[in-house]
Design a protein around this motif. Sequence first.
Motif, mmCIF file in Angstrom:
data_model
loop_
_atom_site.group_PDB
_atom_site.id
_atom_site.type_symbol
_atom_site.label_atom_id
_atom_site.label_comp_id
_atom_site.label_asym_id
_atom_site.label_seq_id
_atom_site.Cartn_x
_atom_site.Cartn_y
_atom_site.Cartn_z
ATOM 1 N N ALA A 83 -39.809 45.315 36.939
ATOM 2 C CA ALA A 83 -38.385 44.832 36.926
ATOM 3 C C ALA A 83 -38.171 43.429 37.942
ATOM 4 O O ALA A 83 -37.655 42.436 37.484
ATOM 5 N N ALA A 84 -38.947 43.559 39.135
ATOM 6 C CA ALA A 84 -38.958 42.489 40.106
ATOM 7 C C ALA A 84 -39.776 41.512 39.384
ATOM 8 O O ALA A 84 -39.188 40.362 39.350
ATOM 9 N N TRP A 85 -40.927 41.723 38.893
ATOM 10 C CA TRP A 85 -41.760 40.757 38.229
ATOM 11 C C TRP A 85 -41.115 39.809 36.914
ATOM 12 O O TRP A 85 -40.763 38.666 37.090
ATOM 13 N N ASP A 86 -40.245 40.718 36.254
ATOM 14 C CA ASP A 86 -39.634 40.194 35.386
ATOM 15 C C ASP A 86 -38.393 39.022 35.535
ATOM 16 O O ASP A 86 -38.303 38.049 34.999
ATOM 17 N N SER A 87 -37.631 39.559 36.710
ATOM 18 C CA SER A 87 -36.538 38.814 37.333
ATOM 19 C C SER A 87 -37.231 37.539 38.097
ATOM 20 O O SER A 87 -36.632 36.554 37.868
ATOM 21 N N LEU A 88 -38.073 37.733 38.704
ATOM 22 C CA LEU A 88 -38.595 36.766 39.816
ATOM 23 C C LEU A 88 -39.509 35.595 39.136
ATOM 24 O O LEU A 88 -39.224 34.623 39.513
ATOM 25 N N THR A 89 -40.208 36.017 37.836
ATOM 26 C CA THR A 89 -41.053 34.987 37.439
ATOM 27 C C THR A 89 -39.970 34.018 36.217
ATOM 28 O O THR A 89 -40.422 32.982 35.876
ATOM 29 N N ASP A 90 -38.565 34.481 35.976
ATOM 30 C CA ASP A 90 -37.819 33.586 35.329
ATOM 31 C C ASP A 90 -37.649 32.398 35.585
ATOM 32 O O ASP A 90 -37.189 32.015 36.899
ATOM 33 N N PRO A 126 -59.541 44.823 38.591
ATOM 34 C CA PRO A 126 -60.818 45.506 38.551
ATOM 35 C C PRO A 126 -60.695 46.585 39.625
ATOM 36 O O PRO A 126 -61.335 47.743 39.422
ATOM 37 N N TRP A 127 -59.656 46.413 40.705
ATOM 38 C CA TRP A 127 -59.725 47.468 41.715
ATOM 39 C C TRP A 127 -58.326 48.518 41.163
ATOM 40 O O TRP A 127 -58.315 49.570 41.876
ATOM 41 N N GLY A 128 -57.714 48.418 40.015
ATOM 42 C CA GLY A 128 -56.838 49.275 39.760
ATOM 43 C C GLY A 128 -55.402 48.848 39.906
ATOM 44 O O GLY A 128 -55.253 48.050 40.632
ATOM 45 N N GLY A 129 -54.383 49.833 39.602
ATOM 46 C CA GLY A 129 -53.151 49.343 39.708
ATOM 47 C C GLY A 129 -52.930 48.341 38.935
ATOM 48 O O GLY A 129 -53.239 48.305 37.786
ATOM 49 N N ARG A 130 -51.587 47.511 39.329
ATOM 50 C CA ARG A 130 -51.608 46.390 38.809
ATOM 51 C C ARG A 130 -51.374 45.099 40.074
ATOM 52 O O ARG A 130 -50.909 45.166 40.743
ATOM 53 N N PHE A 131 -51.545 43.815 39.412
ATOM 54 C CA PHE A 131 -51.346 42.667 40.174
ATOM 55 C C PHE A 131 -51.317 41.432 39.457
ATOM 56 O O PHE A 131 -51.769 41.276 38.299
ATOM 57 N N GLY A 132 -50.298 40.582 40.043
ATOM 58 C CA GLY A 132 -50.136 39.368 39.317
ATOM 59 C C GLY A 132 -49.532 38.419 40.402
ATOM 60 O O GLY A 132 -49.029 38.753 41.424
ATOM 61 N N MET A 133 -49.632 37.034 40.153
ATOM 62 C CA MET A 133 -49.335 36.052 41.005
ATOM 63 C C MET A 133 -48.435 35.170 40.111
ATOM 64 O O MET A 133 -48.700 34.642 39.115
ATOM 65 N N PHE A 134 -47.624 34.210 40.892
ATOM 66 C CA PHE A 134 -46.574 33.594 40.143
ATOM 67 C C PHE A 134 -46.000 32.337 41.395
ATOM 68 O O PHE A 134 -46.029 32.651 42.538
ATOM 69 N N THR A 135 -45.547 31.290 40.852
ATOM 70 C CA THR A 135 -44.776 30.561 41.939
ATOM 71 C C THR A 135 -43.186 30.429 41.275
ATOM 72 O O THR A 135 -43.105 30.233 40.092
ATOM 73 N N ASP A 136 -42.518 30.847 41.936
ATOM 74 C CA ASP A 136 -40.835 30.819 41.478
ATOM 75 C C ASP A 136 -40.299 29.554 41.247
ATOM 76 O O ASP A 136 -40.934 28.678 41.456
ATOM 77 N N ARG A 137 -39.198 29.810 40.486
ATOM 78 C CA ARG A 137 -38.613 28.291 40.341
ATOM 79 C C ARG A 137 -38.161 27.405 41.456
ATOM 80 O O ARG A 137 -37.724 26.397 41.353
ATOM 81 N N PHE A 138 -38.189 28.189 42.658
ATOM 82 C CA PHE A 138 -38.210 27.237 43.945
ATOM 83 C C PHE A 138 -39.220 26.803 44.570
ATOM 84 O O PHE A 138 -39.232 26.404 45.675
ATOM 85 N N GLY A 139 -40.368 27.067 44.141
ATOM 86 C CA GLY A 139 -41.682 26.516 44.568
ATOM 87 C C GLY A 139 -42.326 27.732 45.557
ATOM 88 O O GLY A 139 -43.262 27.250 46.184
ATOM 89 N N ILE A 140 -41.749 28.956 45.690
ATOM 90 C CA ILE A 140 -42.370 29.840 46.371
ATOM 91 C C ILE A 140 -43.439 30.523 45.776
ATOM 92 O O ILE A 140 -43.136 31.128 44.643
ATOM 93 N N ASP A 141 -44.552 30.776 46.367
ATOM 94 C CA ASP A 141 -45.730 31.584 45.803
ATOM 95 C C ASP A 141 -45.589 33.051 45.973
ATOM 96 O O ASP A 141 -45.253 33.554 47.172
ATOM 97 N N TRP A 142 -45.581 33.819 45.065
ATOM 98 C CA TRP A 142 -45.500 35.393 45.017
ATOM 99 C C TRP A 142 -46.969 36.091 44.673
ATOM 100 O O TRP A 142 -47.527 35.587 43.643
ATOM 101 N N MET A 143 -47.238 37.359 45.316
ATOM 102 C CA MET A 143 -48.086 38.091 44.714
ATOM 103 C C MET A 143 -47.301 39.639 44.754
ATOM 104 O O MET A 143 -46.853 40.087 45.596
#
Length: 137
Positions: free
Chosen positions: A93-100, A112-129
Amino acid sequence: MNLNPYLSFRGTARAALEFYHAALGGTLAIDDFTAFPDMGIDPSETHLVMHGQLTTAEGLVLMAADTPSSMPYAAPAGISVSLNGDDEARLQAAWDSLTDGGTVVMPFEVPPWGGRFGMFTDRFGIDWMLAVNAPPQ
């Protein structure tokens, strides 16, 4: 002691904090420069955020402020805000909202290490993992 991200913006801190509040929930407190007239801020900029703080029920704390034009400013670079945990639905839910309105750099998938992982830059130019912790082996 606490270690918290403190993000700097040039005129968009209020919008960013409101966006993060909508995405993550919690309590948002914002003080602008009108409450501190002795700081010497140009009267046209007293509406800017002097200090903002988002605190979630999980204990996450994210702080932000605007940098007035009278002070040097450099956009954040070389750092990421990292959000991780075991609650996959909450993190999705956080991913879906913050990547908008942002740019996905790495999709929120199984690494490869399991779980889930993603990276994005939000609409304000802040990088997130964002990461869902891998289950114990």
